[in-house]
Scaffold this motif. Structure first.
Motif, PDB file in Angstrom:
ATOM      1  N   GLY A 166     -10.845 129.858 -70.147  1.00  0.00           N
ATOM      2  CA  GLY A 166      -9.633 130.359 -70.792  1.00  0.00           C
ATOM      3  C   GLY A 166      -9.741 131.764 -71.328  1.00  0.00           C
ATOM      4  N   GLY A 167     -10.966 132.309 -71.397  1.00  0.00           N
ATOM      5  CA  GLY A 167     -11.157 133.675 -71.869  1.00  0.00           C
ATOM      6  C   GLY A 167     -11.465 133.805 -73.337  1.00  0.00           C
ATOM      7  N   ALA A 168     -11.470 132.699 -74.097  1.00  0.00           N
ATOM      8  CA  ALA A 168     -11.773 132.775 -75.531  1.00  0.00           C
ATOM      9  C   ALA A 168     -13.204 133.259 -75.716  1.00  0.00           C
ATOM     10  CB  ALA A 168     -11.587 131.409 -76.175  1.00  0.00           C
ATOM     11  N   GLY A 169     -13.441 133.989 -76.795  1.00  0.00           N
ATOM     12  CA  GLY A 169     -14.784 134.464 -77.096  1.00  0.00           C
ATOM     13  C   GLY A 169     -15.035 135.903 -76.687  1.00  0.00           C
ATOM     14  N   GLN A 170     -13.998 136.622 -76.304  1.00  0.00           N
ATOM     15  CA  GLN A 170     -14.134 138.034 -75.923  1.00  0.00           C
ATOM     16  C   GLN A 170     -14.500 138.857 -77.151  1.00  0.00           C
ATOM     17  OE1 GLN A 170     -10.403 139.575 -74.500  1.00  0.00           O
ATOM     18  NE2 GLN A 170     -11.255 141.518 -73.862  1.00  0.00           N
ATOM     19  N   THR A 171     -15.505 139.728 -77.039  1.00  0.00           N
ATOM     20  CA  THR A 171     -15.900 140.588 -78.153  1.00  0.00           C
ATOM     21  C   THR A 171     -15.200 141.928 -78.004  1.00  0.00           C
ATOM     22  OG1 THR A 171     -18.036 139.509 -78.270  1.00  0.00           O
ATOM     23  CG2 THR A 171     -17.832 141.630 -79.380  1.00  0.00           C
ATOM     24  N   ILE A 172     -14.213 142.166 -78.852  1.00  0.00           N
ATOM     25  CA  ILE A 172     -13.372 143.359 -78.777  1.00  0.00           C
ATOM     26  C   ILE A 172     -13.736 144.315 -79.902  1.00  0.00           C
ATOM     27  CG2 ILE A 172     -10.995 144.214 -78.967  1.00  0.00           C
ATOM     28  CD1 ILE A 172     -10.071 141.516 -77.863  1.00  0.00           C
ATOM     29  N   LEU A 173     -13.897 145.586 -79.577  1.00  0.00           N
ATOM     30  CA  LEU A 173     -14.077 146.629 -80.585  1.00  0.00           C
ATOM     31  C   LEU A 173     -12.698 147.169 -80.915  1.00  0.00           C
ATOM     32  CD1 LEU A 173     -17.097 148.569 -79.100  1.00  0.00           C
ATOM     33  CD2 LEU A 173     -17.108 146.751 -80.799  1.00  0.00           C
ATOM     34  N   ASP A 174     -12.277 146.998 -82.158  1.00  0.00           N
ATOM     35  CA  ASP A 174     -10.931 147.406 -82.544  1.00  0.00           C
ATOM     36  C   ASP A 174     -10.951 147.881 -83.991  1.00  0.00           C
ATOM     37  OD1 ASP A 174      -8.251 147.726 -83.099  1.00  0.00           O
ATOM     38  OD2 ASP A 174      -7.684 145.676 -82.597  1.00  0.00           O
ATOM     39  N   SER A 175     -10.753 149.171 -84.194  1.00  0.00           N
ATOM     40  CA  SER A 175     -10.750 149.696 -85.563  1.00  0.00           C
ATOM     41  C   SER A 175      -9.407 149.462 -86.239  1.00  0.00           C
ATOM     42  CB  SER A 175     -11.086 151.189 -85.550  1.00  0.00           C
ATOM     43  OG  SER A 175     -10.081 151.895 -84.849  1.00  0.00           O
ATOM     44  N   GLY A 176      -8.456 148.867 -85.541  1.00  0.00           N
ATOM     45  CA  GLY A 176      -7.127 148.652 -86.103  1.00  0.00           C
ATOM     46  C   GLY A 176      -6.953 147.300 -86.780  1.00  0.00           C
ATOM     47  N   THR A 177      -7.979 146.483 -86.830  1.00  0.00           N
ATOM     48  CA  THR A 177      -7.878 145.200 -87.516  1.00  0.00           C
ATOM     49  C   THR A 177      -9.106 144.980 -88.380  1.00  0.00           C
ATOM     50  OG1 THR A 177      -7.540 142.820 -87.258  1.00  0.00           O
ATOM     51  CG2 THR A 177      -8.920 143.880 -85.609  1.00  0.00           C
ATOM     52  N   GLN A 178      -8.934 144.256 -89.456  1.00  0.00           N
ATOM     53  CA  GLN A 178     -10.057 143.990 -90.346  1.00  0.00           C
ATOM     54  C   GLN A 178     -10.585 142.573 -90.160  1.00  0.00           C
ATOM     55  OE1 GLN A 178      -6.882 144.502 -91.209  1.00  0.00           O
ATOM     56  NE2 GLN A 178      -6.275 143.295 -92.966  1.00  0.00           N
TER      57      GLN A 178
END
Length: 156
Positions: A110-122
């Motif tokens: 299903g794609g769950a568990g993706q490690t995303i780099l995002d400075s727009g969320t805490q």
């Protein structure tokens, strides 16, 4: 692109806003034709630095790059345009947590568990079993700081 500061230093502190940094075709990175960028987070009271392009700055040590992972498949819980890296381990202080690598990788179904780099969320989202190991160790290491006499501060 070699932009370090503007010609008007007093204006540099006034710059605010959001910049689209995804892999999408309308993002700033794609529109500028940048092949790489570095976002360095400061470990001290100073601010971090955003380096656009392949630039070497005398004030910074040599930059290290982490390869990004791209996805072609369209799965319900995968963002194909987000910056994604392999998440290999978690360390709290100097202690490496006993978490199997299989709990840190993206689920192929299903794609769950993706490690995303995002400075727009805490927010950080982890599987419950990973979160529990992290929470236990973090609580253990911060107990001396969070305990004041008979009063205990509860934070996780």
């Amino acid at each position: 692109m070699d932009l370090i500061k503007s010609a008007i230093p007093e204006e540099d502190d006034k710059i605010t806003g959001l910049m689209g940094m995804s892999l999408g075709r309308l993002s700033f990175v794609n529109q500028m034709g940048l092949s790489k960028f570095s976002y360095c987070i400061s470990g001290s009271d100073s601010t971090g630095v955003l380096v656009l392009g392949d630039v070497s700055l005398p004030s910074l040590p040599a930059l290290k790059y982490t390869p990004l992972i791209t996805f072609r498949d369209r799965l319900p819980y995968t963002d194909r345009f987000a910056y994604t890296v392999n998440f290999e381990r978690i360390r709290v202080g100097s202690k490496l947590l006993p978490i199997p690598k299989s709990d840190l990788i993206r689920d192929r179904a299903g794609g769950a568990g993706q490690t995303i780099l995002d400075s727009g969320t805490q927010f950080t989202f982890l599987l419950a079993r990973v979160y529990n190991v992290l929470k236990t160790e973090f609580t253990e290491q911060t107990k001396p700081v969070l305990t004041c006499g008979l009063r205990v501060w509860k934070c996780l």
